[in-house]
Design an enzyme around this catalytic site. Structure first.
Site, PDB file in Angstrom:
ATOM      1  N   HIS A 130      -1.259   1.444   7.445  1.00 25.23           N
ATOM      2  CA  HIS A 130      -1.841   1.344   6.109  1.00 25.23           C
ATOM      3  C   HIS A 130      -1.733   2.703   5.429  1.00 25.23           C
ATOM      4  CE1 HIS A 130      -4.282  -0.036   2.822  1.00 25.23           C
ATOM      5  NE2 HIS A 130      -5.250   0.831   3.078  1.00 25.23           N
ATOM      6  N   CYS A 139       0.827  -1.204   0.000  1.00 22.15           N
ATOM      7  CA  CYS A 139       0.000   0.000   0.000  1.00 22.15           C
ATOM      8  C   CYS A 139       0.863   1.256   0.000  1.00 22.15           C
ATOM      9  CB  CYS A 139      -0.957   0.002   1.177  1.00 22.15           C
ATOM     10  SG  CYS A 139      -0.172  -0.225   2.786  1.00 22.15           S
TER      11      CYS A 139
END
Length: 915
Positions: A862, A587
């Site tokens: 994230h 990510c």
């Protein structure tokens, strides 16, 4: 929205309505097909609306609502209501679309009416009035657009680009013929009037006779074009310096061209050719040329002295930590202090309204977070500590991280309400007799709601710490986990004849494509799964049971291998709105790639294949990185897929940097910095000749960094920092220069909320240093060090240093969760630039277009990206493979990690190409 385009379809709404009819029978089409059609019609209508074409936007919107009507009349509509809402939005969304259609309808009605009146009065208009130089002023019936072009005799590069798109302007480039041959506009109505042919006192006819045959044909069209503009390297005023070629040409056309009636006053391109190719590089034959340097050594000598007086430097110690506090320091026992804050207090009704809106938003986030927390708790109870998280488990964790981050932002907002109440109560002490019982009760109610939110925030904090503890236990258990021994291998098959073995190898399989596909995927997956620890590679595992029987494929051949983007088709497709699959904690990479993909000039450079003319094959990465980035950007802007995979790019960067090979989470800032250097190196083929024998220190440092070879990446993203050290004894200054591709700003350690400008002030303030070897005093002295930007880049990337080593906790890295308020528009960099840069003609004000966000902590986090699409002129959220609309107020959050600003125009990339 762009400037309105001329009416070109018809002259009345009735005819336009007939063009909006759908001739095919929609009753026989499936609901899914109609949903895709409606979605594409809406996206098309939005493109036309933003592009200023109201007629085509009206037609597309009308067709959109007719398809919506057909969907609602389908017998199975009730069973598809959820899918319809997901694909097209709720009733409120369609109401907003209807509002847009009504505005366009009203605008078209007025324009058609005005057009009919102008047509009726056309033949009654007098001849154009001629001025003293023989030029005609524009008549009242001329295009309204030309009127807007007459601003101060100067046309901006953005306005010129729009006119070039309409082919309504004639561009006279009066640079030298040699410079024109090296680089010029690709616009068909632009031509060269060489500066050596332009001499004072000549007429337009005499100048025409000196031109080449091709230039003469273009010269003759000056009387029929809507406007004529002049361009040299870098003039930016309506009255250029005397004795320059552009000033002489302007004088010839204005005063010595009596046979031509110009439709609008002649203008000069603001910033010249140098500025235009910086903004629109793909609309020139060679955007990497450099303007000739002027001999301004005297000015550069003055610029070497940045601060004549030490008192001119703002010091770091002069910036109090209190400057970062959003809350005012109020002594409620002091009546004078109360009076000072009286004007700052919000009325009770406004605070109540703000709280009601805040609680409504927070409640929605609470519900999602509570549901996700319950699912996580159930998940943890079912799993053993040493088991890995599945893809769906990770997605749930990522969602929780984002919801918790939003809850943290709501905590900040709740604190603001608390501060508003404190200021209100302070103001009420000034005149307590004027406070009504209702206001007192309302204040108590607001404080009660604030306390309720604080208790809920404490609950979320306990849940977050509990989840982090569970993950820490799982990570520790996994370190000591020993998997069971594998079963013994089966016995080998009986020996076969060698000829039969050879024959079986040459014999084709019944499903050759599928077998080749499997081998290719295994090869790529094996390359991706390498995680190097102590020189040993972990063996990757694959779940072949989840492999689909068939899937859409996008393969692009290179010299050595095939590219496989593993595309997934689906709804919500659009140019630049394709997601990126998470290939195992990638990510961080996806976030940066989406931000770069939404940099219009870089995207256009890749999609148009201009980068292929400048690839270097003699550097470390051998041109491979720019090839993979360009290939990926083309797929992202193809508009055909819901999401794709960046396998090939990940493999290439992993070849040159070990940390990007494995499946561990990495830092997006580190990836961006390394990627920028690789991209610059891959394109560093532009020779920059040294124009002058004597150059300034800043230019010399720039040449030393570039080694007289530059790139498009350098021109877009790289700037230069000037570090000035000033002796406090003799006031002697010494300056050094260093190039940068991003600024890394410290966040204040003891402030929950701060402003970007405050971080900038801290970064660019002076600091005292001891023991500096003063070259003038010939001994060690105390000095002051100060940073200033000596060269601003067109794209300014700002990195927020959220991670730091906590010395009180064994040096472990900790994340700062500060809520940073940063502007979406008009970031002014004037206070932070060096004296020489302040005189440069480039803009100093930037607009935000992308944000790389980080949620969570160092142990687990994230990344996402918020990007403003230049194509659709609105914000989108890129969360790995999922792309969704983003409301503008939600762009600013405490998750912001890297900010992308630019002063370049938000021009949409060229039409994307097919694969």
């Amino acid at each position: 929205m762009a400037q309105l385009k001329k009416l070109h379809m018809t002259d009345n709404l009735d005819t336009l309505g007939q063009l909006s009819n759908i001739t095919i029978d929609l009753r026989g089409k499936s609901t899914k097909m109609l949903l895709l059609t409606a979605r594409k019609l809406f996206m098309t209508a939005e493109e036309y609306r933003l592009d200023g074409d109201e007629e085509l936007a009206y037609i597309s919107y009308m067709k959109y609502f007719k398809v919506i009507t057909a969907i609602r009349q389908k017998p199975d509509y009730q069973s598809h209501k959820v899918q319809v809402k997901e694909a097209l939005g709720d009733t409120e969304a369609n109401r907003r679309i209807m509002d847009s259609l009504e505005l366009i309808t009203d605008s078209l009605s007025m324009r058609y009416s005005k057009l009919q009146k102008q047509t009726t009065a056309l033949h009654s208009q007098p001849e154009p009035i001629r001025n003293g130089g023989g030029k005609a002023l524009k008549s009242a019936t001329s295009s309204t657009q030309a009127t807007e072009y007459t601003r101060l005799g100067v046309v901006s590069c953005q306005e010129l680009f729009e006119r070039m798109h309409e082919k309504s302007v004639l561009v006279m480039d009066c640079r030298s013929s040699a410079d024109y041959e090296k680089s010029h506009l690709t616009y068909v109505c632009a031509f060269n009037v060489p500066e050596d042919l332009i001499t004072p006192g000549m007429s337009a006819g005499k100048l025409q006779a000196r031109l080449s045959s091709s230039a003469k044909a273009s010269w003759a069209s000056r009387s029929i074009k809507e406007s004529v503009v002049l361009m040299d390297w870098n003039s930016k005023d309506a009255q250029p310096a005397a004795n320059t070629a552009i000033a002489t040409l302007l004088d010839i056309l204005k005063n010595w061209d009596p046979d031509v009636t110009y439709r609008a006053p002649i203008q000069i391109v603001e910033g010249g050719y140098e500025y235009f190719i910086m903004m629109y590089p793909t609309h020139s034959t060679n955007p990497s040329v450099q303007a000739p340097q002027q001999n301004n050594n005297d000015i550069e000598t003055i610029d070497d002295i940045e601060y004549p007086s030490i008192s001119d430097i703002t010091m770091k110690e002069d910036i109090s930590p209190r400057d970062f506090r959003p809350r005012p320091d109020v002594n409620r026992a002091s009546k004078q202090a109360a009076l000072r804050t009286y004007d700052q207090a919000k009325p009770i009704a406004e605070i109540m309204r703000d709280q009601a809106e805040f609680l409504q938003r927070a409640k929605h986030n609470d519900e999602q977070l509570d549901n996700a927390a319950k699912m996580w708790k159930s998940l943890i109870q079912q799993k053993s500590p040493s088991s890995d998280l599945s893809e769906s488990d990770r997605q749930l964790l990522y969602k929780i991280l984002q919801l918790e981050n939003q809850a943290e932002d709501y905590k900040i907002e709740n604190n603001r309400l608390r501060d508003d109440v404190e200021r209100l109560k302070t103001s009420q002490t000034v005149a307590p007799q004027q406070v009504s019982p209702k206001e007192v009760e309302a204040t108590r109610r607001i404080e009660w709601e604030i306390q309720q939110r604080q208790r809920r925030d404490e609950l979320y904090e306990r849940q977050r710490l509990e989840r982090e503890q569970q993950l820490a236990i799982a990570r520790e258990a996994k370190k000591h986990y020993k998997p069971p021994s594998p079963p013994p291998p089966p016995p080998p098959p009986p020996q076969e004849d060698a000829s039969q073995n050879t024959e079986s190898l040459l014999k084709p399989t019944t499903n050759g494509d599928a077998d080749l596909d499997l081998v290719l995927e295994e090869s790529l997956a094996l390359q991706e799964g390498l995680a190097f620890e102590d020189g040993q590679a972990e063996k990757p595992t694959f779940d072949r049971t989840t492999k689909p029987t068939s899937r859409p494929r996008s393969v692009e051949k290179t010299a050595t291998r095939a590219r496989d983007f593993s595309p997934v088709e689906g709804p919500n497709m659009g140019k630049g709105l394709t997601g990126l699959k998470n290939l195992g904690n990638t990510c961080y990479m996806n976030s940066i790639l989406q931000c770069l993909s939404n940099t219009p000039q870089l995207t256009e450079y890749c999609i148009s294949d201009q980068y292929k003319n400048y690839i270097s094959r003699s550097n470390k990465t051998n041109g491979q990185v720019i090839e993979e980035v360009a290939a990926l950007i083309k797929v992202l802007w193809n508009g055909q897929y819901k999401c794709v995979a960046s396998r090939d790019l990940r493999y290439v960067v992993g070849q040159y940097q070990r940390i990007f090979r494995g499946v561990d989470q990495q830092d997006s800032h580190e990836f961006l910095t390394i990627l920028m250097d690789w991209l610059h190196s891959d394109l560093q083929t532009l020779d920059v000749p040294r124009i002058r024998e004597t150059i300034g220190a800043a230019e010399k440092a720039w040449l030393d960094f570039t080694k007289a070879k530059e790139s498009m990446i350098l021109h877009l993203f790289y700037g230069q920092m000037k570090s000035t050290v000033k002796c406090v004894a003799c006031h002697k200054e010494s300056a050094t220069y260093e190039c940068f591709s991003n600024l890394s700003l410290e966040l204040p350690p003891n402030a929950n909320e701060c402003q970007l400008s405050q971080c900038m002030d801290m970064y660019f303030s002076g600091e005292r240093i001891h023991g500096w070897n003063c070259p003038n005093c010939k001994t060690k002295r105390d000095a002051i060090k100060k940073l200033d930007i000596s060269k601003l880049p067109p794209v300014l990337v700002v990195h927020l240093k959220r991670f730091y080593a906590d010395t009180s906790n064994t040096g472990a890295y900790v994340k700062k969760q500060n809520y940073l308020n940063f502007p979406l528009q008009n970031l002014a960099m004037n206070p932070y630039i060096a004296r020489a840069e302040s005189r440069a003609g480039t803009p100093k004000t930037y607009q935000l277009y992308a944000v790389s966000n980080h949620y969570g902590s160092m142990e687990g986090g994230h990344y996402t990206a918020f990007c403003k699409s230049a194509h659709y002129r609105r914000w989108f959220k890129f969360d790995d493979q999922v792309v969704s609309y983003l409301e503008t107020p939600n762009v600013v959050s405490s998750a912001a990690y890297i900010l992308f600003y630019t002063w370049l125009p938000p021009a949409a990339p060229v039409n994307s190409v097919g694969l």
